[in-house]
Design a protein around this motif. Structure first.
Motif, PDB file in Angstrom:
ATOM      1  N   SER A 110       1.392 -15.697   2.149  1.00 13.03           N
ATOM      2  CA  SER A 110       0.104 -15.744   2.837  1.00 13.03           C
ATOM      3  C   SER A 110      -0.257 -14.355   3.312  1.00 13.03           C
ATOM      4  O   SER A 110       0.602 -13.628   3.823  1.00 13.03           O
ATOM      5  N   PRO A 111      -1.505 -13.953   3.185  1.00 14.33           N
ATOM      6  CA  PRO A 111      -1.904 -12.630   3.652  1.00 14.33           C
ATOM      7  C   PRO A 111      -2.237 -12.597   5.143  1.00 14.33           C
ATOM      8  O   PRO A 111      -2.573 -11.548   5.682  1.00 14.33           O
ATOM      9  N   ALA A 112      -2.141 -13.728   5.827  1.00 12.65           N
ATOM     10  CA  ALA A 112      -2.613 -13.812   7.210  1.00 12.65           C
ATOM     11  C   ALA A 112      -1.721 -13.064   8.189  1.00 12.65           C
ATOM     12  O   ALA A 112      -2.144 -12.715   9.285  1.00 12.65           O
ATOM     13  N   GLY A 113      -0.450 -12.801   7.854  1.00 10.39           N
ATOM     14  CA  GLY A 113       0.447 -12.135   8.781  1.00 10.39           C
ATOM     15  C   GLY A 113       1.668 -11.625   8.061  1.00 10.39           C
ATOM     16  O   GLY A 113       1.740 -11.637   6.836  1.00 10.39           O
ATOM     17  N   VAL A 114       2.661 -11.165   8.833  1.00 11.05           N
ATOM     18  CA  VAL A 114       3.940 -10.742   8.269  1.00 11.05           C
ATOM     19  C   VAL A 114       5.020 -11.668   8.801  1.00 11.05           C
ATOM     20  O   VAL A 114       4.860 -12.307   9.842  1.00 11.05           O
ATOM     21  N   THR A 115       6.128 -11.750   8.083  1.00 15.81           N
ATOM     22  CA  THR A 115       7.206 -12.660   8.469  1.00 15.81           C
ATOM     23  C   THR A 115       7.769 -12.290   9.832  1.00 15.81           C
ATOM     24  O   THR A 115       7.900 -13.129  10.724  1.00 15.81           O
ATOM     25  N   ASP A 116       8.129 -11.034   9.990  1.00 14.70           N
ATOM     26  CA  ASP A 116       8.636 -10.501  11.255  1.00 14.70           C
ATOM     27  C   ASP A 116       8.592  -8.986  11.149  1.00 14.70           C
ATOM     28  O   ASP A 116       8.039  -8.422  10.188  1.00 14.70           O
ATOM     29  N   ALA A 117       9.197  -8.299  12.116  1.00 12.67           N
ATOM     30  CA  ALA A 117       9.145  -6.836  12.135  1.00 12.67           C
ATOM     31  C   ALA A 117       9.879  -6.212  10.948  1.00 12.67           C
ATOM     32  O   ALA A 117       9.580  -5.071  10.557  1.00 12.67           O
ATOM     33  N   ASN A 118      10.829  -6.939  10.331  1.00 15.62           N
ATOM     34  CA  ASN A 118      11.569  -6.397   9.190  1.00 15.62           C
ATOM     35  C   ASN A 118      10.718  -6.331   7.926  1.00 15.62           C
ATOM     36  O   ASN A 118      10.973  -5.516   7.052  1.00 15.62           O
ATOM     37  N   MET A 119       9.766  -7.209   7.821  1.00 13.85           N
ATOM     38  CA  MET A 119       8.877  -7.236   6.654  1.00 13.85           C
ATOM     39  C   MET A 119       9.677  -7.286   5.345  1.00 13.85           C
ATOM     40  O   MET A 119       9.480  -6.501   4.432  1.00 13.85           O
ATOM     41  N   TYR A 120      10.597  -8.254   5.240  1.00 13.31           N
ATOM     42  CA  TYR A 120      11.517  -8.314   4.106  1.00 13.31           C
ATOM     43  C   TYR A 120      10.931  -9.007   2.859  1.00 13.31           C
ATOM     44  O   TYR A 120      11.538  -8.941   1.797  1.00 13.31           O
TER      45      TYR A 120
ATOM     46  N   SER B 286      -4.068   2.012  -6.325  1.00 13.44           N
ATOM     47  CA  SER B 286      -5.006   1.678  -5.258  1.00 13.44           C
ATOM     48  C   SER B 286      -4.379   0.727  -4.244  1.00 13.44           C
ATOM     49  O   SER B 286      -3.805  -0.296  -4.616  1.00 13.44           O
ATOM     50  N   ALA B 287      -4.496   1.108  -2.959  1.00 16.56           N
ATOM     51  CA  ALA B 287      -4.149   0.208  -1.860  1.00 16.56           C
ATOM     52  C   ALA B 287      -5.465  -0.232  -1.218  1.00 16.56           C
ATOM     53  O   ALA B 287      -6.283   0.618  -0.829  1.00 16.56           O
ATOM     54  N   TYR B 288      -5.663  -1.532  -1.109  1.00 23.35           N
ATOM     55  CA  TYR B 288      -6.953  -2.012  -0.611  1.00 23.35           C
ATOM     56  C   TYR B 288      -6.767  -3.247   0.278  1.00 23.35           C
ATOM     57  O   TYR B 288      -5.989  -4.151  -0.054  1.00 23.35           O
ATOM     58  N   ASN B 289      -7.469  -3.258   1.382  1.00 26.80           N
ATOM     59  CA  ASN B 289      -7.557  -4.447   2.230  1.00 26.80           C
ATOM     60  C   ASN B 289      -6.188  -4.917   2.726  1.00 26.80           C
ATOM     61  O   ASN B 289      -5.880  -6.102   2.747  1.00 26.80           O
ATOM     62  N   ASN B 290      -5.350  -3.960   3.108  1.00 26.93           N
ATOM     63  CA  ASN B 290      -4.057  -4.324   3.677  1.00 26.93           C
ATOM     64  C   ASN B 290      -4.148  -4.350   5.204  1.00 26.93           C
ATOM     65  O   ASN B 290      -5.211  -4.183   5.770  1.00 26.93           O
ATOM     66  N   SER B 291      -3.016  -4.609   5.862  1.00 28.54           N
ATOM     67  CA  SER B 291      -2.960  -4.751   7.326  1.00 28.54           C
ATOM     68  C   SER B 291      -3.771  -5.954   7.789  1.00 28.54           C
ATOM     69  O   SER B 291      -4.413  -5.917   8.842  1.00 28.54           O
ATOM     70  N   LEU B 292      -3.704  -7.030   7.029  1.00 27.68           N
ATOM     71  CA  LEU B 292      -4.443  -8.237   7.417  1.00 27.68           C
ATOM     72  C   LEU B 292      -3.802  -8.943   8.613  1.00 27.68           C
ATOM     73  O   LEU B 292      -4.426  -9.819   9.212  1.00 27.68           O
ATOM     74  N   ALA B 293      -2.583  -8.571   8.964  1.00 25.29           N
ATOM     75  CA  ALA B 293      -1.957  -9.132  10.164  1.00 25.29           C
ATOM     76  C   ALA B 293      -2.633  -8.607  11.429  1.00 25.29           C
ATOM     77  O   ALA B 293      -2.477  -9.189  12.509  1.00 25.29           O
ATOM     78  N   GLY B 294      -3.350  -7.524  11.306  1.00 20.68           N
ATOM     79  CA  GLY B 294      -4.076  -6.944  12.436  1.00 20.68           C
ATOM     80  C   GLY B 294      -4.687  -5.623  12.035  1.00 20.68           C
ATOM     81  O   GLY B 294      -4.024  -4.782  11.406  1.00 20.68           O
TER      82      GLY B 294
END
Length: 632
Positions: free
Chosen positions: A387-397, A459-467
């Motif tokens: 899901s693009p809505a957030g990240v799993t945790d701070a580790n981002m594994y 290209s990196a686009y539309n990232n940081s969707l967690a905030g």
């Protein structure tokens, strides 16, 4: 003769005067023709009985094709009809009239002169006895057997369009044979052994159902083992959904006719192509760690998982060399969709994966598509996480694509909807090459580099969707080294959903060729700026030769993505205190104007240590070093 009774009429004839139809004293003149007529009628009755028997036989053929049970009944009817015909014929043979004596097998007819009657020899014509004659026989319509076979329970009748006898037809499963058609003209019958000798196997020949419910693991594994024992070959799957967990072996390839990914059935729709569904925990298609050659491939298969509670994934290659996974899709697995854990030269091509790595418990970075190989090729793959809505945790594994190993090649690969889009692991040999790739719509970072890579037109686009403003488009950690980025873009979605930096780089090393470099890279909607580098020992940036003219009175001036700042033609006095948006080692040129003053301070350091009023039509240079701009 004495006295004879005709069975059809009951009339009696005699030659001794004992009946009213006396053949003596001229009686033959009165009764001969009626007697002959009655004889003919009797014979005709026998013929009719025979015709009736033949008609019954024809009907028996039709009935036999309709249902299996009717074939037995028809056979019994025909046997009874033939018995009646034989009885009638025997009755006719009991007539013993002097006029007919010696004329058996003949027919009374009119001679060619039309004035007398003659006996015609009928021996050239078929008689009832021929029905039982094995040499002559009567060939029935639509049958290449003689009449007696119809009622013979041991031989039976070979029905039209069937290579079975009546015994098979009347069996419990016989009805399913009605309507079966034989092979087309010119067709060649081939056995399973023939196919195996040619290196091909159909898993349904080994008992696989492909019906979306049966566990076909044993049947498919048997096909794999048989081909492997023969030196390798191809297993070609017919359409269907096969539940299984199997181990692929040396030289064996599993394929279908699909030429691209995306064949999973739509909701409420039929299955198109071939799906291998996870039957138990583990990978649907796995390999042993003891492969000798490691040459194998998977092509044109959809892989369906059982969800987060069932460990395993779609395909795992271990110790594989020059293998391939092509034209496949994966969905719903707790772990990786496609994994190459060791080996070299594996091709990942035309792959689509969604909703995998559902198990959130991780001890390190994993990818939905993950390789630890050397000289692997990733091409035209669209890989999505959860899901693009957030990240799993701070580790981002949980990454969409994770590349470890050495000297791998990525082109036209998309990593999306993960903690990280495309992850390049720590260097373990020669660096990787990447072009025309995209990391977008991730909860965290787009591209995360811990190793070495040469990247162009990515290209990196539309990232940081967690905030908004939390994660960057490109992130190069302190362990990354010698990376080259050229003609890349890093853009947030818009002013409300921005990335942190376009390019966030933490390399800090006195050895220049260990640092990363960015050439002609740009981007928009990055909250803290386009670049973050680590001072004079950090990575370098070379901007495109673009010019800007800030409005009168602007300070500080954003020089992101430019190399020339035009300050001429000002009508308002302007004090420039700093330049922002540049990177360590970057040099810009400034076209001066007498209305502009460069203010010496922490942002800009002048040669004299004092403020400098610029001259008209004069070019100046400024180079960033250790976080400050030095005026040349």
């Amino acid at each position: 003769m004495s006295k004879v009774t005709f069975p059809l009429t009951g009339h009696q004839y005699s030659d001794d005067g004992s009946t009213d139809r006396d053949m003596l004293d001229g009686g033959h003149t009165e009764y001969l023709l009626p007697m002959l007529q009655e004889t003919v009628d009797t014979a005709q009755s026998a013929v009719d009985a025979r015709a009736s028997a033949l008609e019954s036989a024809s009907q028996a053929s039709d009935h036999a094709q309709a249902t299996a049970q009717d074939a037995v009944v028809v056979a019994q009817d025909r046997q009874a009809a033939e018995a009646a015909a034989a009885a009638a014929h025997a009755d006719a043979a009991t007539v013993n009239i002097p006029l007919l004596t010696g004329n058996a097998g003949r027919m009374l007819g009119v001679a060619e002169d039309g004035a007398s009657m003659v006996w015609a020899d009928m021996s050239p014509y078929t008689q009832d006895a021929d029905l039982a004659d094995p040499d002559k026989g009567v060939k029935m319509v639509a049958h290449a057997v003689d009449d007696r076979d119809l009622a013979d329970p041991e031989k039976g009748v070979s029905l039209v369009s069937h290579a079975v006898d009546d015994r098979v037809l009347v069996a419990q499963a016989g009805a399913s044979l009605v309507g079966h058609k034989g092979l087309a003209a010119g067709s060649i019958v081939r056995t399973v052994a023939d196919e195996l000798n040619d290196g091909f196997a159909n898993p349904k020949r080994f008992g696989a159902k492909g019906n979306g419910s049966a566990d076909d693991s044993v049947a498919i594994q048997t096909a794999i083992d048989v081909l492997a024992a023969a030196g390798g070959g191809v297993i070609r799957f017919p359409n269907g959904n096969y539940f299984c967990n199997v181990v692929l072996k040396d030289g064996v390839h599993i394929v279908t006719g699909a030429e691209h990914f995306g064949y999973l059935a739509q909701v409420g729709g039929p299955i198109a192509g071939v799906t291998l569904s996870q039957a138990a925990p583990g990978f649907v298609v796995d390999t042993p760690t003891t492969l000798k050659r490691g040459v194998l491939s998977v092509k044109g298969i959809n892989f369906q998982g059982l969800g987060a509670a069932y460990a395993g994934g779609g395909v795992r290659f271990q110790g594989t060399r020059w293998g391939a996974i092509k034209c496949c899709m994966a969905n719903g697995f707790a772990d990786q969709a496609f994994l190459h854990s060791s080996g070299f030269g594996v091709v990942f091509e035309d792959l689509l994966a969604v909703n995998c790595l559902l198990n959130t418990t991780r001890t390190g970075v994993n990818g939905v598509l993950e390789t630890h190989g050397t000289d692997d090729f990733l091409h035209r793959c669209e890989i999505a996480g959860q899901s693009p809505a957030g990240v799993t945790d701070a580790n981002m594994y949980r990454a969409a694509v994770a590349v470890f190993g050495a000297n791998n090649f990525l082109s036209m690969v998309i990593g999306e909807q993960g903690d990280r889009g495309i992850y390049i692991g720590p260097q373990s040999g020669e660096g990787h090459r990447m072009s025309l790739c995209r990391a977008d719509s991730n909860g965290g970072t787009g591209f995360w580099i811990d190793g070495n890579i040469i990247a162009s037109v990515c290209s990196a686009y539309n990232n940081s969707l967690a905030g908004s403003g939390l994660y960057s488009g490109f992130y190069a950690s302190a362990t990354s080294s010698g990376c080259k980025f050229s003609a890349c873009r890093s853009d947030g979605h818009d002013a409300t959903i921005q990335q942190k930096y376009g390019y966030e780089d933490y390399v800090n090393n006195s050895t220049a060729n260990v640092r990363n470099s960015y050439v002609d890279c740009g981007g928009f909607y990055n909250a803290l700026g386009l670049y973050l580098t680590q001072g004079f020992l950090g990575s370098g940036v070379i901007a495109a030769p673009l010019a800007i003219r800030p409005a009168d009175g602007t300070t500080p001036i954003d020089v992101t993505g430019t190399s020339l700042v035009v300050l001429s033609g000002y009508t308002t006095a302007t004090n420039v205190t700093n330049f922002t948006g540049g990177a360590e080692g970057e040099t810009i040129r400034v076209l001066g104007d007498a209305q502009v003053t460069i203010v010496n301070g922490s942002g800009i350091i002048t040669p004299s240590g004092a403020n400098v009023v610029l001259s008209d039509k004069t070019m100046y240079s400024f180079t960033q070093y250790n976080g400050a701009w030095y005026m040349g």
